[in-house]
Design a protein around this motif. Structure first.
Motif, PDB file in Angstrom:
ATOM      1  N   ASP A 164      -4.009   0.139  -8.814  1.00 45.62           N
ATOM      2  CA  ASP A 164      -4.078  -1.323  -8.906  1.00 45.62           C
ATOM      3  C   ASP A 164      -2.841  -1.901  -8.224  1.00 45.62           C
ATOM      4  OD1 ASP A 164      -4.234  -3.972  -9.517  1.00 45.62           O
ATOM      5  OD2 ASP A 164      -4.085  -3.726 -11.702  1.00 45.62           O
ATOM      6  N   LEU A 165      -3.030  -2.465  -7.046  1.00 40.31           N
ATOM      7  CA  LEU A 165      -1.906  -2.950  -6.249  1.00 40.31           C
ATOM      8  C   LEU A 165      -1.609  -4.430  -6.460  1.00 40.31           C
ATOM      9  CD1 LEU A 165      -2.647  -1.225  -2.799  1.00 40.31           C
ATOM     10  CD2 LEU A 165      -1.270  -0.363  -4.707  1.00 40.31           C
ATOM     11  N   ILE A 191      10.128 -14.282   4.961  1.00 38.83           N
ATOM     12  CA  ILE A 191      10.467 -13.954   6.348  1.00 38.83           C
ATOM     13  C   ILE A 191       9.803 -14.928   7.312  1.00 38.83           C
ATOM     14  CG2 ILE A 191      10.294 -12.202   8.154  1.00 38.83           C
ATOM     15  CD1 ILE A 191      10.407 -10.094   5.895  1.00 38.83           C
ATOM     16  N   LYS A 192       8.528 -15.177   7.091  1.00 40.94           N
ATOM     17  CA  LYS A 192       7.795 -16.054   8.013  1.00 40.94           C
ATOM     18  C   LYS A 192       8.271 -17.503   7.931  1.00 40.94           C
ATOM     19  CE  LYS A 192       3.736 -13.048   8.023  1.00 40.94           C
ATOM     20  NZ  LYS A 192       2.352 -12.835   7.529  1.00 40.94           N
ATOM     21  N   LYS A 193       8.645 -17.943   6.747  1.00 40.07           N
ATOM     22  CA  LYS A 193       9.138 -19.317   6.585  1.00 40.07           C
ATOM     23  C   LYS A 193      10.475 -19.512   7.294  1.00 40.07           C
ATOM     24  CE  LYS A 193      10.752 -22.621   3.113  1.00 40.07           C
ATOM     25  NZ  LYS A 193      10.964 -22.889   1.657  1.00 40.07           N
ATOM     26  N   GLU A 229       0.831  -1.213   0.000  1.00 39.40           N
ATOM     27  CA  GLU A 229       0.000   0.000   0.000  1.00 39.40           C
ATOM     28  C   GLU A 229       0.861   1.257   0.000  1.00 39.40           C
ATOM     29  OE1 GLU A 229      -2.562  -3.262   1.594  1.00 39.40           O
ATOM     30  OE2 GLU A 229      -0.510  -2.600   1.981  1.00 39.40           O
ATOM     31  N   ALA A 230       1.941   1.229   0.767  1.00 39.48           N
ATOM     32  CA  ALA A 230       2.834   2.388   0.825  1.00 39.48           C
ATOM     33  C   ALA A 230       3.524   2.614  -0.520  1.00 39.48           C
ATOM     34  CB  ALA A 230       3.874   2.193   1.920  1.00 39.48           C
ATOM     35  N   GLN A 231       3.998   1.536  -1.138  1.00 42.34           N
ATOM     36  CA  GLN A 231       4.623   1.685  -2.452  1.00 42.34           C
ATOM     37  C   GLN A 231       3.624   2.207  -3.473  1.00 42.34           C
ATOM     38  OE1 GLN A 231       7.312  -1.450  -3.832  1.00 42.34           O
ATOM     39  NE2 GLN A 231       7.239  -2.352  -1.803  1.00 42.34           N
ATOM     40  N   GLY A 232       2.396   1.699  -3.426  1.00 41.17           N
ATOM     41  CA  GLY A 232       1.361   2.181  -4.335  1.00 41.17           C
ATOM     42  C   GLY A 232       1.069   3.650  -4.125  1.00 41.17           C
ATOM     43  N   LYS A 233       1.012   4.060  -2.883  1.00 39.13           N
ATOM     44  CA  LYS A 233       0.775   5.476  -2.562  1.00 39.13           C
ATOM     45  C   LYS A 233       1.885   6.349  -3.127  1.00 39.13           C
ATOM     46  CE  LYS A 233       1.855   6.842   1.571  1.00 39.13           C
ATOM     47  NZ  LYS A 233       1.862   7.070   3.041  1.00 39.13           N
ATOM     48  N   ILE A 234       3.118   5.915  -2.940  1.00 42.04           N
ATOM     49  CA  ILE A 234       4.263   6.692  -3.394  1.00 42.04           C
ATOM     50  C   ILE A 234       4.292   6.784  -4.918  1.00 42.04           C
ATOM     51  CG2 ILE A 234       6.798   6.716  -3.497  1.00 42.04           C
ATOM     52  CD1 ILE A 234       6.667   5.365  -0.650  1.00 42.04           C
ATOM     53  N   ILE A 269       4.313  -9.245  -4.864  1.00 41.05           N
ATOM     54  CA  ILE A 269       5.690  -9.121  -4.384  1.00 41.05           C
ATOM     55  C   ILE A 269       5.710  -9.097  -2.860  1.00 41.05           C
ATOM     56  CG2 ILE A 269       7.722  -7.612  -4.319  1.00 41.05           C
ATOM     57  CD1 ILE A 269       6.939  -6.702  -7.171  1.00 41.05           C
ATOM     58  N   GLU A 270       4.811  -8.311  -2.280  1.00 39.92           N
ATOM     59  CA  GLU A 270       4.722  -8.222  -0.825  1.00 39.92           C
ATOM     60  C   GLU A 270       4.447  -9.591  -0.205  1.00 39.92           C
ATOM     61  OE1 GLU A 270       2.321  -5.293   2.107  1.00 39.92           O
ATOM     62  OE2 GLU A 270       1.061  -6.621   0.915  1.00 39.92           O
ATOM     63  N   THR A 271       3.514 -10.326  -0.784  1.00 44.17           N
ATOM     64  CA  THR A 271       3.174 -11.656  -0.267  1.00 44.17           C
ATOM     65  C   THR A 271       4.393 -12.567  -0.255  1.00 44.17           C
ATOM     66  OG1 THR A 271       0.875 -11.493  -1.006  1.00 44.17           O
ATOM     67  CG2 THR A 271       1.751 -13.716  -0.669  1.00 44.17           C
ATOM     68  N   ASP A 272       5.190 -12.494  -1.311  1.00 42.32           N
ATOM     69  CA  ASP A 272       6.390 -13.338  -1.390  1.00 42.32           C
ATOM     70  C   ASP A 272       7.441 -12.915  -0.365  1.00 42.32           C
ATOM     71  OD1 ASP A 272       5.245 -14.798  -3.378  1.00 42.32           O
ATOM     72  OD2 ASP A 272       6.508 -14.040  -5.008  1.00 42.32           O
TER      73      ASP A 272
END
Length: 308
Positions: free
Chosen positions: A131-132, A146-148, A121-126, A138-141
């Motif tokens: 359409d995000l 990190i979580k894995k 959302e921040a990248q989209g705002k900038i 990319i964010e999901t990956d």
């Protein structure tokens, strides 16, 4: 009255839980120091990304400023092998996040390692993107990597960003003649740009020929005659801001784009303005703000000079 007060408290709590700042923040126990930036680099490279830069800032901090409050402070940049090509072709300005950044830091007096990365959302705002979908992929990956690899890491968000009326991407354009060779145009621009960095105190820890990614090593067409990005650092900026807002390291080094689309008689140069640091990382320290605004002014001067 008691029911109304209770309802108000519940609603307030709900709003608070839903409120998200611009930065994903991860905290993971690292008392033994076994988690290193090199582990994070390997995790990203194995998770669909390509790490361009893994820069340990402790040495430069100590060399120039004689001290640092951190035992880990690393700037990392990376891009998605799956989605970067589609993203930049669809939204050329997305080059200012190619590569994108991650801050990795741990203070001397704590046992917790921290990671900071911008949300979709921040990248989209900038970027001014509504359409995000690609940014979200990319964010999901990133979050999955990190979580894995660090399943016990605590995931939070930064504080709500400060409002700003400034443009979040600073862009300059330069007209070129139809018959000019794009390679000659690029050579001259690079020479002028790189020659202007040092007098203003900027360094370039990483350079990327983004057109190699877009053409996938000459196997596909690119809509650009050329597209390069520079990772730009100014050590006093990073050091000063790190003392109060280390999470702002997600913006450092700043990626500067330089491209020319095929069939267009103009070159576009731009970078994410420091107003993003001030807004997203909520930089309010007087010295840090002054340092950031000076860097913005200096970099604008460089880009004005090479595009006029």
């Amino acid at each position: 009255m008691k029911k109304l007060i209770t309802l108000a408290i519940v609603l307030f709590c709900a709003v608070s839980l839903q409120a998200k700042g611009d930065l994903h923040l991860f905290s993971v126990d690292n008392k033994d120091g076994k988690i290193t930036p090199y582990m994070i680099e390997e995790a990203l490279n194995n998770g669909g990304f390509h790490v361009e830069l893994n820069s340990n800032m402790i040495g430069p901090f100590k060399k120039q400023f004689k001290e640092t409050q951190y035992k880990v402070f690393t700037l990392m940049t990376f891009w998605s092998k799956k989605y970067t090509r589609d993203l930049v072709i669809k939204y050329p300005k997305a080059g200012v996040f190619t590569p994108m950044g991650m801050g990795i830091y741990q203070a001397k007096n704590e046992n917790t390692l921290h990671l900071s990365v911008l949300s979709a959302e921040a990248q989209g705002k900038i970027l001014g993107i509504k359409d995000l979908s690609l940014l979200k992929k990319i964010e999901t990956d990133v979050l999955a990597v990190i979580k894995k690899n660090f399943p016990k890491a605590k995931h939070t968000y930064s504080e709500d960003s400060l409002k700003t009326s400034h443009n979040l991407v600073t862009v300059y354009e330069m007209e070129v003649d139809e018959d000019e060779d794009p390679d000659d145009v690029l050579d001259e621009l690079q020479m002028n740009l790189e020659g202007a960095f040092k007098p203003y105190g900027f360094v370039v820890p990483q350079f990327m020929d983004l057109n190699e990614v877009l053409t996938q090593d000459a196997t596909k067409e690119s809509p650009f005659d050329f597209y390069i990005t520079y990772s730009i650092c100014k050590l006093p900026v990073i050091y000063t801001v790190s003392k109060s807002r280390p999470e702002a390291s997600a913006f450092a080094p700043c990626t500067t784009m330089l491209y020319k689309k095929k069939g267009e008689n103009k070159v576009v140069v731009g970078f994410p303005a420091v107003y993003n640091w001030l807004s997203s990382a909520k930089v309010e320290d007087k010295e840090a703000k002054a340092t950031l605004l000076k860097a913005q002014k200096d970099f604008e001067s460089i880009l004005k000079d090479i595009t006029e």
